[in-house]
Write a protein that holds these residues in place. Structure first.
Motif, mmCIF file in Angstrom:
data_model
loop_
_atom_site.group_PDB
_atom_site.id
_atom_site.type_symbol
_atom_site.label_atom_id
_atom_site.label_comp_id
_atom_site.label_asym_id
_atom_site.label_seq_id
_atom_site.Cartn_x
_atom_site.Cartn_y
_atom_site.Cartn_z
ATOM 1 N N SER A 77 0.812 -1.235 0.000
ATOM 2 C CA SER A 77 0.000 0.000 0.000
ATOM 3 C C SER A 77 0.836 1.272 0.000
ATOM 4 N N ARG A 78 2.076 1.189 0.491
ATOM 5 C CA ARG A 78 2.894 2.412 0.631
ATOM 6 C C ARG A 78 4.356 2.096 0.313
ATOM 7 N N ILE A 110 8.106 1.282 -0.522
ATOM 8 C CA ILE A 110 8.785 0.391 -1.469
ATOM 9 C C ILE A 110 7.785 -0.575 -2.111
ATOM 10 N N SER A 120 -3.416 -1.698 6.921
ATOM 11 C CA SER A 120 -4.392 -0.713 7.398
ATOM 12 C C SER A 120 -4.614 0.482 6.473
ATOM 13 N N SER A 121 -3.751 0.691 5.491
ATOM 14 C CA SER A 121 -3.882 1.886 4.638
ATOM 15 C C SER A 121 -4.880 1.629 3.513
ATOM 16 N N ASN A 151 7.741 -8.046 1.409
ATOM 17 C CA ASN A 151 8.217 -6.674 1.650
ATOM 18 C C ASN A 151 7.647 -6.058 2.926
ATOM 19 N N TYR A 194 14.822 -4.984 15.265
ATOM 20 C CA TYR A 194 14.668 -4.854 13.803
ATOM 21 C C TYR A 194 15.840 -5.549 13.102
ATOM 22 N N THR A 214 10.918 6.855 2.503
ATOM 23 C CA THR A 214 9.522 6.419 2.656
ATOM 24 C C THR A 214 9.031 6.892 4.024
HETATM 25 P P1 NAP Z 1 6.556 1.919 4.803
HETATM 26 O O1 NAP Z 1 6.541 3.055 3.844
HETATM 27 O O2 NAP Z 1 6.335 2.161 6.243
HETATM 28 O O3 NAP Z 1 5.516 0.823 4.266
HETATM 29 C C1 NAP Z 1 5.350 -0.374 4.973
HETATM 30 C C2 NAP Z 1 4.375 -1.258 4.236
HETATM 31 O O4 NAP Z 1 4.266 -2.490 4.954
HETATM 32 C C3 NAP Z 1 2.981 -0.651 4.159
HETATM 33 O O5 NAP Z 1 2.385 -1.007 2.936
HETATM 34 C C4 NAP Z 1 2.257 -1.345 5.322
HETATM 35 O O6 NAP Z 1 0.869 -1.499 5.154
HETATM 36 C C5 NAP Z 1 2.902 -2.712 5.275
HETATM 37 N N1 NAP Z 1 2.783 -3.412 6.551
HETATM 38 C C6 NAP Z 1 3.290 -3.054 7.755
HETATM 39 N N2 NAP Z 1 2.947 -3.949 8.691
HETATM 40 C C7 NAP Z 1 2.195 -4.894 8.048
HETATM 41 C C8 NAP Z 1 1.548 -6.073 8.457
HETATM 42 N N3 NAP Z 1 1.563 -6.484 9.729
HETATM 43 N N4 NAP Z 1 0.873 -6.796 7.543
HETATM 44 C C9 NAP Z 1 0.815 -6.395 6.245
HETATM 45 N N5 NAP Z 1 1.410 -5.280 5.788
HETATM 46 C C10 NAP Z 1 2.090 -4.540 6.687
HETATM 47 O O7 NAP Z 1 7.949 1.141 4.733
HETATM 48 P P2 NAP Z 1 9.002 0.948 3.547
HETATM 49 O O8 NAP Z 1 10.124 1.859 3.818
HETATM 50 O O9 NAP Z 1 8.329 0.944 2.236
HETATM 51 O O10 NAP Z 1 9.501 -0.520 3.916
HETATM 52 C C11 NAP Z 1 9.245 -1.655 3.107
HETATM 53 C C12 NAP Z 1 10.229 -2.739 3.504
HETATM 54 O O11 NAP Z 1 11.560 -2.252 3.266
HETATM 55 C C13 NAP Z 1 10.174 -3.099 4.986
HETATM 56 O O12 NAP Z 1 10.334 -4.481 5.144
HETATM 57 C C14 NAP Z 1 11.354 -2.340 5.567
HETATM 58 O O13 NAP Z 1 11.832 -2.957 6.744
HETATM 59 C C15 NAP Z 1 12.337 -2.426 4.427
HETATM 60 N N6 NAP Z 1 13.386 -1.406 4.467
HETATM 61 C C16 NAP Z 1 13.096 -0.084 4.406
HETATM 62 C C17 NAP Z 1 14.124 0.851 4.459
HETATM 63 C C18 NAP Z 1 13.892 2.324 4.393
HETATM 64 O O14 NAP Z 1 14.853 3.098 4.615
HETATM 65 N N7 NAP Z 1 12.708 2.810 4.095
HETATM 66 C C19 NAP Z 1 15.456 0.414 4.581
HETATM 67 C C20 NAP Z 1 15.705 -0.947 4.649
HETATM 68 C C21 NAP Z 1 14.669 -1.853 4.575
HETATM 69 P P3 NAP Z 1 -0.183 -0.406 5.787
HETATM 70 O O15 NAP Z 1 0.149 0.880 5.123
HETATM 71 O O16 NAP Z 1 -1.505 -0.920 5.393
HETATM 72 O O17 NAP Z 1 0.089 -0.377 7.250
#
Ligand code: NAP
Length: 238
Positions: free
Chosen positions: A10-11, A13, A34-35, A81, A146, A181
């Motif tokens: 939903s959001r 990556i 939830s989004s 993801n 984490y 993000t």
């Molecule tokens: P984000 O913008 O916070 O998005 C998180 C996504 O995961 C949202 O779509 C959210 O859905 C979903 N989500 C969270 N908890 C969930 C659950 N229990 N069940 C189903 N969906 C769930 O984060 P992001 O930065 O895109 O991160 C994506 C992945 O990349 C994650 O695994 C994160 O650890 C990894 N990552 C991110 C970074 C960074 O710097 N951003 C760096 C390294 C790794 P809702 O919106 O519906 O809650």
């Protein structure tokens, strides 16, 4: 038509991945927690199928993956993801924080993969890509739970790649660095500038940078790549 299931679509990556795969002609289903408004807007934009599901809930994951198979016919590729982050001193991490962190970031990938993998094995073809983190490789202060969950995902990737390689399924992992993000919302502008300055390529990553690697790992060019951990980090943290 090739098909992909993306968790956390939903959001951030995940949403960039939904757009990238849809643009390349894949049929896409995605899980979100939830989004709802964002999920439905993205579905309208891309034609992807949104499915509400907390990946930390194994019963709900089973139902959601069955629905995804009904919508897509079969699943060629899975992107694990969905993830959450939290900054806390190690001594402040509660049992609940620890369990939630592992449930979403590590067990979630296990539950979804367990539901999707039998179809891939029976077709002797499939791609699984797990989204870990640079912190799963090198560890982050104040993010021990984490980092532990993301390191677990790297272990899961390497072991499963060996187990299912003979069945024609590849399993790889990407380790994003600092990506712009909502996950960075708790960082100040000064923190973000410092992180950008510490990145050899001189900028923070974008969700599109990561989505491009996910797409490549699911494409023909990566047919002989498995068990790998690919940093998508602009050289940060090494
Ligand atoms: P984000 O913008 O916070 O998005 C998180 C996504 O995961 C949202 O779509 C959210 O859905 C979903 N989500 C969270 N908890 C969930 C659950 N229990 N069940 C189903 N969906 C769930 O984060 P992001 O930065 O895109 O991160 C994506 C992945 O990349 C994650 O695994 C994160 O650890 C990894 N990552 C991110 C970074 C960074 O710097 N951003 C760096 C390294 C790794 P809702 O919106 O519906 O809650």
């Amino acid at each position: 038509m090739r098909t992909v299931l993306i968790t956390g679509g939903s959001r951030g990556i995940g949403a960039a991945a939904v757009r990238a795969f849809a643009r390349e002609g894949w049929r896409v289903a995605f899980l979100y927690r939830s989004s709802e408004n964002a999920a439905h807007a993205l579905a309208a934009e891309t034609g992807a199928c949104p499915i509400p599901c907390d990946v930390g809930d194994p019963a709900r994951v089973k139902e959601a993956c069955a629905l995804a198979v009904r919508q897509l016919g079969h699943i060629d590729a899975l992107i694990n993801n969905a993830g959450v982050a939290q900054q806390k001193l190690f001594t402040d991490i509660t049992d609940e924080d620890w369990q939630r962190m592992l449930a979403v970031n590590l067990s979630g990938a296990f539950y979804v993969t367990r539901a999707v993998l039998p179809g891939m094995i029976s077709r002797k073809s499939g791609r699984i890509v797990n989204v870990s983190s640079i912190w799963g490789r090198v560890g982050a202060s104040c993010e021990v739970h984490y980092s532990a969950a993301k390191a677990g995902l790297i272990g899961l990737t390497k072991a499963l790649a060996k187990e299912v390689g003979p069945s024609g399924v590849t399993v790889n992992c990407v380790c994003p660095g600092v990506i712009e993000t909502d996950m960075l919302d708790s960082f100040s502008q000064a923190d973000l500038e410092a992180l950008s300055d510490d990145t050899p390529l001189g900028r923070l990553g974008t969700p599109q940078d990561v989505a491009a690697c996910l797409l490549w790992l699911c494409g023909e060019g990566a047919a002989f790549v498995t068990g790998q951990t690919l940093g998508v980090d602009g050289g940060f943290g090494w």
